[in-house]
Design a protein around this motif. Structure first.
Motif, short mmCIF file in Angstrom:
data_model
loop_
_atom_site.label_atom_id
_atom_site.label_comp_id
_atom_site.label_asym_id
_atom_site.label_seq_id
_atom_site.Cartn_x
_atom_site.Cartn_y
_atom_site.Cartn_z
N ARG A 199 83.20 -15.31 40.13
CA ARG A 199 83.10 -14.90 41.53
C ARG A 199 82.68 -13.44 41.61
O ARG A 199 83.03 -12.62 40.75
N SER A 200 81.97 -13.07 42.67
CA SER A 200 81.54 -11.69 42.85
C SER A 200 82.69 -10.85 43.38
O SER A 200 83.45 -11.28 44.26
N LEU A 201 82.82 -9.65 42.82
CA LEU A 201 83.95 -8.76 43.12
C LEU A 201 83.43 -7.40 43.58
O LEU A 201 82.34 -6.98 43.21
N VAL A 202 84.26 -6.68 44.34
CA VAL A 202 83.89 -5.35 44.80
C VAL A 202 85.13 -4.45 44.77
O VAL A 202 86.25 -4.92 45.00
N LEU B 1 72.38 -16.56 45.33
CA LEU B 1 71.95 -15.19 45.66
C LEU B 1 71.82 -14.97 47.17
O LEU B 1 72.27 -13.92 47.66
N PRO B 2 71.22 -15.86 47.94
CA PRO B 2 71.12 -15.62 49.38
C PRO B 2 72.47 -15.42 50.06
O PRO B 2 72.58 -14.64 51.02
N ASP B 3 73.50 -16.09 49.56
CA ASP B 3 74.83 -15.93 50.15
C ASP B 3 75.40 -14.55 49.84
O ASP B 3 76.10 -13.95 50.67
N LEU B 4 75.14 -14.04 48.64
CA LEU B 4 75.60 -12.70 48.28
C LEU B 4 74.89 -11.66 49.12
O LEU B 4 75.53 -10.72 49.64
N VAL B 5 73.59 -11.79 49.28
CA VAL B 5 72.83 -10.84 50.09
C VAL B 5 73.30 -10.88 51.54
O VAL B 5 73.47 -9.85 52.19
N ALA B 6 73.53 -12.08 52.07
CA ALA B 6 74.00 -12.21 53.45
C ALA B 6 75.35 -11.55 53.63
O ALA B 6 75.63 -10.94 54.67
N LEU C 94 76.56 -8.99 51.85
CA LEU C 94 76.36 -7.53 51.81
C LEU C 94 75.74 -7.05 53.12
O LEU C 94 76.07 -5.97 53.61
N GLU C 95 74.84 -7.83 53.68
CA GLU C 95 74.28 -7.49 54.99
C GLU C 95 75.37 -7.47 56.06
O GLU C 95 75.37 -6.61 56.95
N ARG C 96 76.31 -8.39 55.94
CA ARG C 96 77.46 -8.40 56.85
C ARG C 96 78.23 -7.09 56.74
O ARG C 96 78.67 -6.51 57.74
N GLY C 97 78.42 -6.61 55.49
CA GLY C 97 79.11 -5.33 55.31
C GLY C 97 78.34 -4.17 55.88
O GLY C 97 78.92 -3.27 56.52
N ILE D 289 83.90 -2.98 53.19
CA ILE D 289 84.72 -3.90 52.39
C ILE D 289 85.44 -4.91 53.27
O ILE D 289 85.49 -6.11 52.96
N ASN D 290 86.00 -4.46 54.37
CA ASN D 290 86.77 -5.36 55.22
C ASN D 290 85.91 -6.42 55.90
O ASN D 290 86.44 -7.45 56.35
N ALA D 291 84.61 -6.20 55.96
CA ALA D 291 83.72 -7.18 56.60
C ALA D 291 83.25 -8.26 55.63
O ALA D 291 82.73 -9.30 56.06
N LEU D 292 83.43 -8.05 54.33
CA LEU D 292 82.92 -9.01 53.34
C LEU D 292 83.72 -10.30 53.34
O LEU D 292 84.95 -10.28 53.50
N GLU D 293 83.03 -11.41 53.13
CA GLU D 293 83.69 -12.72 53.12
C GLU D 293 83.47 -13.48 51.81
O GLU D 293 84.30 -14.30 51.43
N VAL D 294 82.36 -13.22 51.13
CA VAL D 294 82.07 -13.89 49.86
C VAL D 294 82.57 -13.06 48.69
O VAL D 294 83.19 -13.59 47.76
N PHE D 295 82.32 -11.77 48.71
CA PHE D 295 82.81 -10.88 47.65
C PHE D 295 84.33 -10.78 47.75
O PHE D 295 84.91 -10.66 48.83
N THR D 296 84.98 -10.86 46.59
CA THR D 296 86.43 -10.69 46.51
C THR D 296 86.76 -9.24 46.23
O THR D 296 86.18 -8.62 45.34
#
Length: 393
Positions: A339-342, A377-382, A384-387, A323-330
């Motif tokens: 906006r995408s949330l987690v 979508l590519p930004d969301l996947v990227a 999640l890959e960051r996480g 969670i702390n690594a995510l930048e696009v997901f709120t």
């Protein structure tokens, strides 16, 4: 000539015969009564407007639109989704009554059933397998008055066989209430499958931008809805602001566009997550591997929603790094936003559950809930890959 204080209150008047294209906001507590006889007529028949807690033109326009979209006779707009649930249940039940609910539901609804209703003499039992008609049948009592479930349950997405549960309710003359928040009427209309009442948290997909709260009740029975309006909502007073109603209406006008994009994004995210070795499971009914896939094809041909859970193989430490690594997901407790949330369920929305209750609900230390937005979508996947990269590290 009148004095200054009088003028500052009464000078000027609204333009007449003006027809705006956007829904006007009638931001007023009350309305002028034309004359004595019109006041008498209003309080005798209910026609017209006198006080916003009773009715408001802005709120009424949203109600009419939602009744059409859900295929109901009438609708009632309220201050929140919880208000919609409370008004519905308190209007249908009284002390000594019993209700049945699917066990997989929003935690706030479960808390209302378990903690608040017993104080009013109303008991609730929970059906573990909501798609087993016999499971509902076995728990029905002579005093059972309501069956309750969610069309797409939060957070585990066990798509509801609406018609099967509706058939049980119909055989026993019991009202069947469906929370359709996560599906929205764009994806499924429960009244068409036999439900009696549909409720929404309008704060979620209907409004869409995470800016306002609201709730909606849609009923196939106009008389029953009138009772909920006049004898329950009017007395308890969960009245929505006309400004909130306006913003909800603005969201509803783009509902299909957003939900279509969100569902497509969610399917793409779920398919990607399913292939990652760090992910133990993905609870998304749009996946061919999901046990609810066939049911989703039947009820949700236009998309399988955008709120779902997935479980990391690790525990709290891995979840924290993810969670702390995510930048696009709120990181926040909300759903249906553009906006995408987690959110990590066990330590937030479900933190009052015991370990045994969490396990029974299929919520593990690594379980996360996501609400997918309209980003690329590519930004969301990227993201999640960051996480997951943080988890690996």
């Amino acid at each position: 000539m009148t004095g200054f204080a009088t003028q500052q209150l009464h000078a000027g008047s609204p333009a007449s015969r003006v027809t705006p294209r956007a829904l006007p906001i009638y931001l007023t507590a009350g309305f002028v009564l034309d004359d004595f006889d019109q006041a008498v007529d209003h309080f005798s028949t209910g026609d017209g407007f006198s006080y916003t807690r009773v009715a408001n033109p802005t709120n009424q326009a949203v109600e009419q639109r939602m009744a059409v979209l859900e295929g109901g006779a009438e609708a009632l707009l309220l201050g929140s989704g919880q208000a919609a649930l409370a008004v519905t249940i308190l209007g249908l039940l009284q002390s000594g009554d019993h209700m049945l609910s699917a066990s997989s539901i929003y935690e706030g609804s479960r808390g209302f059933f378990v903690e608040n209703l017993p104080r009013l003499g109303i008991q609730t039992d929970f059906v573990k397998d909501a798609n087993d008609p016999d499971a509902w049948e076995r728990l029905i009592r002579p005093n059972t008055r309501v069956l309750f479930a969610e069309s797409i349950p939060n957070p585990k997405n066990e798509v509801l066989d609406i018609a099967a549960v509706a058939a049980v309710a119909s055989r026993h003359g019991i009202a069947f209430v469906v929370d359709n928040t996560l599906a929205t009427p764009y994806l499924v209309r429960p009244l068409e499958h036999g439900a009696d009442i549909v409720i929404h948290s309008a704060s979620k997909f209907l409004a869409g931008h995470g800016a306002v709260l609201g709730g909606v009740i849609v009923d196939k029975d106009a008389d029953r809805l009138a009772y909920l309006r006049d004898s329950v909502a009017l007395r308890f007073g969960p009245t929505p602001s006309p400004l909130n109603a306006f913003l909800i209406n603005q969201g509803v006008e783009t509902l299909s566009l957003r939900v279509e994009r969100q569902s497509a994004n969610a399917l793409g995210v779920a398919r990607w997550l399913e292939k990652q070795p760090e992910v133990l499971s993905v609870d998304y009914p749009g996946l061919e591997s999901n046990s609810y896939f066939e049911l989703a094809e039947r009820y949700l041909p236009d998309g399988t929603g955008s709120v779902f859970s997935f479980t990391l193989r690790g525990g709290i430490d891995e979840v924290r790094r993810f969670i702390n690594a995510l930048e696009v997901f709120t990181h926040m407790t909300h759903l249906g936003d553009v906006r995408s949330l987690v959110l990590h369920l066990a330590t937030t929305s479900h933190n009052l559950r015991t370990d045994e209750q969490l396990e029974e609900a299929g919520i593990w230390p690594g379980t996360l809930r996501v609400s997918i937005g309209i980003e690329d979508l590519p930004d969301l996947v990227a993201d999640l890959e960051r996480g997951l990269t943080a988890v690996r590290g």
